[in-house]
Design a protein around this motif. Structure first.
Motif, PDB file in Angstrom:
ATOM      1  N   ILE A  87      32.746 -17.294  47.645  1.00 40.02           N
ATOM      2  CA  ILE A  87      32.368 -17.108  49.051  1.00 40.02           C
ATOM      3  C   ILE A  87      33.552 -17.452  49.949  1.00 40.02           C
ATOM      4  O   ILE A  87      33.984 -16.677  50.781  1.00 40.02           O
ATOM      5  CB  ILE A  87      31.161 -18.004  49.422  1.00 40.02           C
ATOM      6  CG1 ILE A  87      29.969 -17.699  48.510  1.00 40.02           C
ATOM      7  CG2 ILE A  87      30.797 -17.834  50.887  1.00 40.02           C
ATOM      8  CD1 ILE A  87      29.397 -16.329  48.657  1.00 40.02           C
ATOM      9  N   GLY A  88      34.075 -18.666  49.789  1.00 42.67           N
ATOM     10  CA  GLY A  88      35.205 -19.123  50.603  1.00 42.67           C
ATOM     11  C   GLY A  88      34.746 -19.991  51.749  1.00 42.67           C
ATOM     12  O   GLY A  88      33.942 -19.572  52.587  1.00 42.67           O
ATOM     13  N   ASP A  89      35.235 -21.222  51.774  1.00 42.75           N
ATOM     14  CA  ASP A  89      34.849 -22.190  52.795  1.00 42.75           C
ATOM     15  C   ASP A  89      35.537 -21.872  54.121  1.00 42.75           C
ATOM     16  O   ASP A  89      36.762 -21.849  54.189  1.00 42.75           O
ATOM     17  CB  ASP A  89      35.240 -23.587  52.323  1.00 42.75           C
ATOM     18  CG  ASP A  89      34.784 -24.687  53.262  1.00 42.75           C
ATOM     19  OD1 ASP A  89      34.099 -24.370  54.250  1.00 42.75           O
ATOM     20  OD2 ASP A  89      35.107 -25.856  52.999  1.00 42.75           O
ATOM     21  N   PRO A  90      34.770 -21.656  55.214  1.00 46.98           N
ATOM     22  CA  PRO A  90      35.401 -21.387  56.510  1.00 46.98           C
ATOM     23  C   PRO A  90      35.887 -22.643  57.222  1.00 46.98           C
ATOM     24  O   PRO A  90      36.567 -22.551  58.241  1.00 46.98           O
ATOM     25  CB  PRO A  90      34.275 -20.724  57.308  1.00 46.98           C
ATOM     26  CG  PRO A  90      33.016 -21.303  56.739  1.00 46.98           C
ATOM     27  CD  PRO A  90      33.305 -21.523  55.270  1.00 46.98           C
ATOM     28  N   MET A  96      39.463 -15.523  57.491  1.00 46.15           N
ATOM     29  CA  MET A  96      38.709 -15.496  56.239  1.00 46.15           C
ATOM     30  C   MET A  96      39.665 -15.671  55.055  1.00 46.15           C
ATOM     31  O   MET A  96      40.784 -15.158  55.061  1.00 46.15           O
ATOM     32  CB  MET A  96      37.972 -14.168  56.130  1.00 46.15           C
ATOM     33  CG  MET A  96      37.086 -14.039  54.914  1.00 46.15           C
ATOM     34  SD  MET A  96      36.100 -12.518  55.000  1.00 46.15           S
ATOM     35  CE  MET A  96      35.523 -12.409  53.305  1.00 46.15           C
ATOM     36  N   ARG A  97      39.224 -16.445  54.062  1.00 47.51           N
ATOM     37  CA  ARG A  97      40.043 -16.630  52.872  1.00 47.51           C
ATOM     38  C   ARG A  97      40.156 -15.329  52.073  1.00 47.51           C
ATOM     39  O   ARG A  97      39.247 -14.509  52.094  1.00 47.51           O
ATOM     40  CB  ARG A  97      39.436 -17.710  51.971  1.00 47.51           C
ATOM     41  CG  ARG A  97      39.492 -19.103  52.582  1.00 47.51           C
ATOM     42  CD  ARG A  97      38.929 -20.138  51.641  1.00 47.51           C
ATOM     43  NE  ARG A  97      38.862 -21.442  52.285  1.00 47.51           N
ATOM     44  CZ  ARG A  97      39.869 -22.309  52.330  1.00 47.51           C
ATOM     45  NH1 ARG A  97      41.021 -21.997  51.757  1.00 47.51           N
ATOM     46  NH2 ARG A  97      39.740 -23.471  52.926  1.00 47.51           N
ATOM     47  N   LEU A 196      29.264 -13.344  54.866  1.00 42.04           N
ATOM     48  CA  LEU A 196      29.587 -13.928  53.571  1.00 42.04           C
ATOM     49  C   LEU A 196      29.872 -15.423  53.729  1.00 42.04           C
ATOM     50  O   LEU A 196      29.288 -16.263  53.043  1.00 42.04           O
ATOM     51  CB  LEU A 196      30.809 -13.225  52.974  1.00 42.04           C
ATOM     52  CG  LEU A 196      31.342 -13.783  51.654  1.00 42.04           C
ATOM     53  CD1 LEU A 196      30.401 -13.437  50.515  1.00 42.04           C
ATOM     54  CD2 LEU A 196      32.737 -13.257  51.376  1.00 42.04           C
ATOM     55  N   GLU A 197      30.770 -15.763  54.678  1.00 40.50           N
ATOM     56  CA  GLU A 197      31.134 -17.158  54.890  1.00 40.50           C
ATOM     57  C   GLU A 197      29.977 -17.972  55.455  1.00 40.50           C
ATOM     58  O   GLU A 197      29.888 -19.185  55.219  1.00 40.50           O
ATOM     59  CB  GLU A 197      32.323 -17.241  55.845  1.00 40.50           C
ATOM     60  CG  GLU A 197      33.609 -16.632  55.311  1.00 40.50           C
ATOM     61  CD  GLU A 197      34.654 -16.523  56.390  1.00 40.50           C
ATOM     62  OE1 GLU A 197      35.622 -17.283  56.324  1.00 40.50           O
ATOM     63  OE2 GLU A 197      34.494 -15.701  57.306  1.00 40.50           O
TER      64      GLU A 197
END
Length: 441
Positions: A87-90, A96-97, A196-197
């Motif tokens: 997902i990727g941590d915001p 966005m990652r 997503l995030e």
């Protein structure tokens, strides 16, 4: 693994030790947490999303926290984020990652575990045997061995999830209005936050709930930028398990000017010697600002506080002694005593204080490059990594910041020829603090 001296603190409660060292930033229930850590030996966790294949010095703060907790009898759970990394941590991000494929994430997790093994004593026979979805509790194969840490990957419970089931059971417990007020999301709303995030807080909260339910984890630790996510986990445990859990955040490693430490001209300060050499690692800490010496000694070494305060109270040129101790202790912790001694010798030799020049960073080059007209100085210093680009090389020379063989370079078109070498070696100095030796072969 006995990195921490027995006389590191006069306190017997690890909460007081962490407080004394200046780690603790925020707690959900400070009084209760102190009592808990004083009377029980608990399981706690820290999560690490494998966004690269190596840990950097920012991660190392969290590793040190786990080392203290293990020293005082608590059980660290290292949570590898094989699920959340998808997902990727915001948190703390303005963009966005980059998305990673599953193979990259899994390989990064394996590399992270190898690095953790250098600092933390694991029970590698322990494992999580999984669950059958949101509603079904999982289990451990056994309790962790006393005094040992364990590692688990949240891919085990996140990747198999049925999304509709997850949002019905977990998403229904979260208020969108409250989530949007969280710092990790609020700072992204102007530039755009992907859906997503937006799921990340639910995923991290679910991590805490699963571990609290399935192996009785009572606390989550993390950097101060994780506070909103951690509060989500504490609340989810309360609502779904009717269980009191706790969260504690720690100060990020920043300079006295509020900037994150661990950034170099080449990028992050990595814990892998193939990414950041022990000499470069040593030099980074040897050259910290005077105002940062006390903080670094407190947080990155295991010297007793009396010694920390004594060293950081030195003034003027004497403070360089404290910086040498800092650099040596941190390098010894990360790379071992032998590499720390080599780095210290190399630094002392380069700065004229004695020591072995063999430990100064060295590049071996074909002697033919320096025959005839030789090699342009700007190309040379870029080639060996003293500057990242030709323009930076020109700027360094124009500002009087480059010496070759002890002589200041004033001509940006200077050619380095074989006759400048002494016994096949040539020392180049950039600024006051960076040295590099060229050897011809």
């Amino acid at each position: 693994m006995d990195f921490i001296r027995d006389d590191v603190s006069k306190h017997t409660n690890v909460f007081d030790v962490l407080k004394e060292r200046g780690f603790i930033e925020q707690c959900t229930h400070e009084k209760e947490i102190r009592e808990l850590l004083g009377k029980e030996k608990i399981k706690f966790y820290i999560g690490f999303d494998p966004t690269a294949d190596c840990l950097h010095v920012g991660h190392f703060m969290q590793v040190i926290i786990m080392m203290y907790m293990q020293k005082y009898g608590h059980t660290p759970i290292v949570l590898l984020g094989g699920g959340t990394a998808m997902i990727g941590d915001p948190s703390g991000r303005t963009d966005m990652r980059k998305m990673m494929d599953v193979e990259t994430i899994d390989e990064n997790c394996r590399q992270f575990k190898k690095l953790f093994d250098r600092f933390i004593d694991f029970d590698d026979e322990w494992k999580y045997e999984g669950n059958q979805g949101v509603y079904q509790p999982g289990r451990m194969n056994k309790e962790p061995a006393p005094g040992k840490a364990v590692a688990v990957n949240n891919a085990e419970w996140l990747r198999p999830l049925n999304y509709v089931e997850f949002v019905r059971e977990i998403g229904s417990k979260f208020s969108v209005n409250e989530m949007l007020r969280a710092e990790c999301y609020k700072q992204r709303l102007e530039k755009g936050l992907s859906f997503l995030e937006f799921n990340y807080m639910l995923m991290q909260s679910y991590d805490f709930m699963v571990m609290s339910r399935d192996f009785d984890v009572k606390m989550e630790f993390g950097g101060n930028d994780q506070w909103s996510n951690m509060l989500g986990g504490v609340e989810l445990c309360r609502r779904m398990l009717d269980k009191q859990t706790y969260a504690m955040t720690f100060s990020l490693l920043t300079t006295s000017e509020g900037k994150k430490m661990g950034k170099t001209q080449k990028g992050a300060l990595w814990l892998d010697p193939n990414r950041t050499s022990p000499y470069e690692f040593y030099q980074y800490w040897r050259n910290v600002a005077d105002a940062d010496v006390n903080k670094c000694l407190r947080m990155l070494t295991f010297l007793p506080m009396e010694e920390v305060n004594e060293l950081s109270s030195l003034e003027g040129a004497e403070l360089n002694k404290a910086k040498e101790v800092l650099a040596y202790e941190v390098t010894k912790l990360v790379h071992g005593e032998e590499e720390a001694k080599k780095a210290q010798d190399g630094a002392r030799a380069a700065f004229g204080g004695g020591g072995d020049m063999a430990n100064v960073p060295t590049t071996k080059m074909d002697g033919a490059l320096f025959d005839g007209e030789g090699m342009g100085i700007v190309n040379l210093i870029r080639e060996v990594g003293l500057v990242p680009s030709n323009s930076e090389g020109f700027r360094t020379i124009k500002q009087g910041g480059l010496k070759v063989g002890g002589e200041k370079v004033t001509d940006t078109k200077m050619m380095v020829t074989r006759d400048l070498f002494e016994d096949g070696r040539l020392l180049i100095q950039k600024g006051k603090k960076k040295f590099h030796r060229i050897e011809i072969q």
